[in-house]
Design an enzyme around this catalytic site. Structure first.
Site, PDB file in Angstrom:
ATOM      1  N   LYS A  52       0.841  -1.207   0.000  1.00  0.00           N
ATOM      2  CA  LYS A  52       0.000   0.000   0.000  1.00  0.00           C
ATOM      3  C   LYS A  52       0.875   1.257   0.000  1.00  0.00           C
ATOM      4  O   LYS A  52       0.612   2.208  -0.727  1.00  0.00           O
ATOM      5  CB  LYS A  52      -0.949  -0.021   1.216  1.00  0.00           C
ATOM      6  CG  LYS A  52      -2.027  -1.082   1.076  1.00  0.00           C
ATOM      7  CD  LYS A  52      -2.842  -1.323   2.338  1.00  0.00           C
ATOM      8  CE  LYS A  52      -3.745  -2.549   2.118  1.00  0.00           C
ATOM      9  NZ  LYS A  52      -4.555  -2.916   3.284  1.00  0.00           N
ATOM     10  N   GLN A  96      -4.855  -1.606   9.434  1.00  0.00           N
ATOM     11  CA  GLN A  96      -4.679  -2.937   8.841  1.00  0.00           C
ATOM     12  C   GLN A  96      -5.270  -3.998   9.775  1.00  0.00           C
ATOM     13  O   GLN A  96      -5.010  -4.003  10.979  1.00  0.00           O
ATOM     14  CB  GLN A  96      -3.175  -3.203   8.596  1.00  0.00           C
ATOM     15  CG  GLN A  96      -2.875  -4.480   7.838  1.00  0.00           C
ATOM     16  CD  GLN A  96      -3.413  -4.491   6.402  1.00  0.00           C
ATOM     17  OE1 GLN A  96      -3.581  -3.457   5.769  1.00  0.00           O
ATOM     18  NE2 GLN A  96      -3.702  -5.670   5.893  1.00  0.00           N
ATOM     19  N   ASP A 119     -11.225   2.257   3.434  1.00  0.00           N
ATOM     20  CA  ASP A 119     -11.480   0.817   3.295  1.00  0.00           C
ATOM     21  C   ASP A 119     -12.965   0.530   3.038  1.00  0.00           C
ATOM     22  O   ASP A 119     -13.316  -0.578   2.624  1.00  0.00           O
ATOM     23  CB  ASP A 119     -11.081   0.082   4.582  1.00  0.00           C
ATOM     24  CG  ASP A 119      -9.706  -0.564   4.500  1.00  0.00           C
ATOM     25  OD1 ASP A 119      -9.351  -1.038   3.404  1.00  0.00           O
ATOM     26  OD2 ASP A 119      -9.016  -0.604   5.534  1.00  0.00           O
TER      27      ASP A 119
HETATM   28  N1  GUN Z   1      -6.533  -7.069   5.962  1.00  0.00           N
HETATM   29  C1  GUN Z   1      -6.709  -7.838   4.863  1.00  0.00           C
HETATM   30  N2  GUN Z   1      -7.284  -7.118   3.875  1.00  0.00           N
HETATM   31  C2  GUN Z   1      -7.480  -5.877   4.357  1.00  0.00           C
HETATM   32  C3  GUN Z   1      -8.021  -4.677   3.806  1.00  0.00           C
HETATM   33  O1  GUN Z   1      -8.481  -4.617   2.661  1.00  0.00           O
HETATM   34  N3  GUN Z   1      -8.028  -3.592   4.628  1.00  0.00           N
HETATM   35  C4  GUN Z   1      -7.559  -3.642   5.905  1.00  0.00           C
HETATM   36  N4  GUN Z   1      -7.629  -2.536   6.636  1.00  0.00           N
HETATM   37  N5  GUN Z   1      -7.047  -4.738   6.447  1.00  0.00           N
HETATM   38  C5  GUN Z   1      -7.013  -5.840   5.670  1.00  0.00           C
END
Ligand code: GUN
Length: 283
Positions: A52, A96, A119
């Protein structure tokens, strides 16, 4: 022989479009900043978070990393999110997941301001999605819609069957396909005669989390098959929820694993970060 839907290529196109848009915004003095919070050092989470940050750097979005110790208290994490909510220089907040067991994930998600919820996990974002209002959409299902549209797959009027009903993929996927005028069925572990239902699908979206679960008996000839799963097979190779070798000869188009849905999730996260300033400019 199915046409391969190339998520790597399509995600690259989207990131390049966003890079241009961010460049234009930057010349007008508009900056975008994403705050990325990771609690603990789970190796898989570290890989996702790094990807990211790299995507942000490529597009020209500032990323501010918060690497917090595993034993941070829920109150401290809530405090940080509240400070970021109030910080006008931060446009998006991403925590996350998963979080350590002593932290209530739902409380943290609900603490993020819906205006910075890139998200799309906050209940307000979910409500906006189902009502057809503007708001942030969960990145993986949003990426699947982009994959279908950019591959010329028509959704309107088509039988769309989703396997899996998670809050992050299955449920928002249903809302998005409905918005595109698809006829939508959501199946799950209690669905009776699953094969009979999936065999009706013109577009079959599989997010069940079981390695190579979908074999040829589940697929109608000519279906478009989208595989959200990611696993390691006995040879340590990546594979999906769909048995690719069996599905590929039947499908008209199919996503590979890796290189299908996976790269789209980050591209759509980047799109949501840009959207956070697009919507501010309009208001
Ligand atoms: N953990 C696994 N996929 C994601 C996601 O798309 N966003 C977040 N915040 N955590 C994750």
């Amino acid at each position: 022989m199915a046409r391969l839907i190339d998520g790597k290529e399509i995600s690259k196109q989207i990131k390049d479009e966003l890079k241009e848009e961010v460049g234009r915004l930057s010349r007008k003095g508009v900056k975008i900043c994403l705050a990325v919070i990771q609690v603990g050092k789970d190796p898989a989470s570290s890989v996702y978070v790094n990807n990211k940050k790299k995507a942000c750097a490529y597009i020209g979005i500032d990323s501010r990393a918060y690497e917090l110790p595993e034993n941070i208290s829920e109150e401290e994490l809530v405090g940080l999110v509240e400070r970021l909510n109030a910080d006008d220089s931060v446009n998006g907040i991403l925590v996350q997941l998963p979080l350590p067991a002593h932290i209530d994930e739902d409380r943290i998600i609900r603490t993020i301001s819906p205006d910075k919820d890139v998200d799309g996990f906050h209940p307000v974002s979910v409500g906006r999605l189902w009502l057809g209002e503007k708001g942030f959409v969960s990145c993986t299902p949003a990426g699947i819609i982009e994959l279908l549209k950019r591959s010329g797959v028509e959704i309107e009027g088509k039988e769309c069957v989703i396997v899996g009903r998670s809050n992050i993929v299955g449920k928002p996927m249903a809302a998005l396909l409905l918005r595109e005028n698809g006829t939508v069925t959501v199946t799950h572990s209690r669905t009776e005669d699953l094969k009979e239902v999936t065999k009706r699908a013109d577009i079959l979206i599989v997010a069940i989390g079981k390695k190579e679960f979908i074999t040829s008996e589940y697929i109608k000839e000519g279906a478009v098959v989208i595989d959200v799963g990611i696993h390691r097979d006995e040879n340590n190779h990546l594979c999906g929820d769909v048995n690719f070798t069996q599905a590929e000869p039947l499908a008209s188009a199919i996503t590979p694993v890796p290189g299908g849905v996976g790269p789209m999730t980050i591209a759509m996260l980047m799109n949501n970060c840009v959207e956070s300033v697009r919507s501010q400019e309009e208001s």
